[in-house]
Design a protein around this motif. Sequence first.
Motif, PDB file in Angstrom:
ATOM      1  N   LEU A 119      -2.483   7.273   5.464  1.00 52.27           N
ATOM      2  CA  LEU A 119      -2.338   5.819   5.328  1.00 52.27           C
ATOM      3  C   LEU A 119      -1.726   5.491   3.975  1.00 52.27           C
ATOM      4  CD1 LEU A 119      -5.709   4.586   6.862  1.00 52.27           C
ATOM      5  CD2 LEU A 119      -3.458   4.618   7.937  1.00 52.27           C
ATOM      6  N   GLU A 120      -0.867   4.484   3.946  1.00 55.32           N
ATOM      7  CA  GLU A 120      -0.140   4.163   2.734  1.00 55.32           C
ATOM      8  C   GLU A 120      -0.598   2.842   2.134  1.00 55.32           C
ATOM      9  OE1 GLU A 120       4.063   4.706   2.854  1.00 55.32           O
ATOM     10  OE2 GLU A 120       3.942   6.352   4.292  1.00 55.32           O
ATOM     11  N   TYR A 121      -0.209   2.644   0.882  1.00 55.99           N
ATOM     12  CA  TYR A 121      -0.660   1.494   0.106  1.00 55.99           C
ATOM     13  C   TYR A 121      -0.247   0.168   0.714  1.00 55.99           C
ATOM     14  CZ  TYR A 121       4.152   1.331  -1.497  1.00 55.99           C
ATOM     15  OH  TYR A 121       5.516   1.237  -1.526  1.00 55.99           O
ATOM     16  N   VAL A 122       0.874   0.128   1.462  1.00 57.76           N
ATOM     17  CA  VAL A 122       1.353  -1.143   1.980  1.00 57.76           C
ATOM     18  C   VAL A 122       0.348  -1.788   2.931  1.00 57.76           C
ATOM     19  CG1 VAL A 122       3.809  -0.671   1.670  1.00 57.76           C
ATOM     20  CG2 VAL A 122       2.664   0.089   3.759  1.00 57.76           C
ATOM     21  N   VAL A 123      -0.409  -0.961   3.654  1.00 61.62           N
ATOM     22  CA  VAL A 123      -1.428  -1.494   4.557  1.00 61.62           C
ATOM     23  C   VAL A 123      -2.496  -2.239   3.772  1.00 61.62           C
ATOM     24  CG1 VAL A 123      -3.263  -0.883   6.181  1.00 61.62           C
ATOM     25  CG2 VAL A 123      -1.082   0.295   6.299  1.00 61.62           C
TER      26      VAL A 123
END
Length: 434
Positions: free
Chosen positions: A126-130
């Motif tokens: 999972l990436e920071y944009v979420v």
Amino acid sequence: MTANSAASDSAYPTPGPSTARWWQNEDWLAVLAALPILIAVAKGWSPKMPALGWSGVADAGKAFSADNFAVSGVLLALFLGISALALAASLGKKIGSFLCGAVVVFVLGWLSQWIAAYAGIKAWGLEYVVFALGLGLLWSHTLPVPEWLREAVRTEFFIKVGIVLLGATILLPEMMKAGLPGLVQAALVIPVVWYVCYFISRKLKVDDEFGVMLSTAVSICGVSAAIAACGAIQGDRKKLSYVTSIVLLCAVPMMIMMPWAVKSMGLSEAVGGAWIGGTLDTSGSVAAATEQVGKDATKVGVIVKLSQNVLIGVAAFILSIWWTLRGGKDGASKREKPSIRIIWERFPKFVIGFVIASVVFSYFVPAAVAEAASKPLKGLRELWFAAAFVCIGLETRLGELFNLGGGKPALAFLGGQIFNIAWTLILAMWLFGK
């Protein structure tokens, strides 16, 4: 449209292409904002990034040390200074409100990166944009969004600055190093999968804006590609949020199932790595999944993903021209062929900045400097992208986000991804089977 989003739009009216001065055009302003950063990095400047990684409650507070705050303070000053200078002419007397609001946006973006740096979350790809989007939504649903904060909701500007910075990390010589099989696979995957996903979108009556972002995300490299596509066609930010959420939610089960499928089918590590690298839509998930298969799988998977990543600029350039020629979202070009002047007015100028940054750092900056610049530029790019997704959350209502398209965009993405999995497997077996 909600009151918040309406206020945000009115707070920063975007002039039409024919009336906008260059200092009011976000495309040129994004290039202007990125330029001093790129020049400084090309000359050897390497800004220090905060250490945000943590693995449990015991070390969760490491990121909140005095040293980290000092480093983050420098980045905050850079973020505020660059953005305010670029937007100064259009902000006028509202610059004070913008600066106050931008501090909140930066802090929420910083927190999103800290959450994403948790080892357990990184393992899931999972990436920071979420989390940036989530924190923005949390604020907009639980706290007021006053006028001074709305002044800092400059989503498109932040996205475009990030995309120009992204261009400097797309090094064309790396494409050649990736090897012929990886390049061939990327060249055959991207256009075929893009067309199939777009075709499915049209059959499901998903609008073209959504279709372009979905198709670009599933065929190239997920979030970064979707952001570039949204900027190239000047798409709806809520649709970008939707696409980003689908990409990351889909990556989690694929990251678990694909290594198992590689082993169950008896595929070689090279074929498995090429398959995973060509189908998973985030670099983090590719690395995590291929490590479960073996070292050779990781090497090949990274090469294939790199081959797709370096084509982001080409895809954004082609998309922007095609979208301009067709007359934008209303397809005006079907009724009246646009003149060269109209094409230029509608053409997203930040794409030019992206391409020039890529060419300059590929061929006019020493290779050692360009390679060393990759890490700090990645950190700075993520700073602006995190700010952009916080802004999307601040101007979006959760009900609007999940009601977009009535579930049809998600079906189109899944249809495209299923085809992507099958088509990429065939190519991986053909190109890497020996």
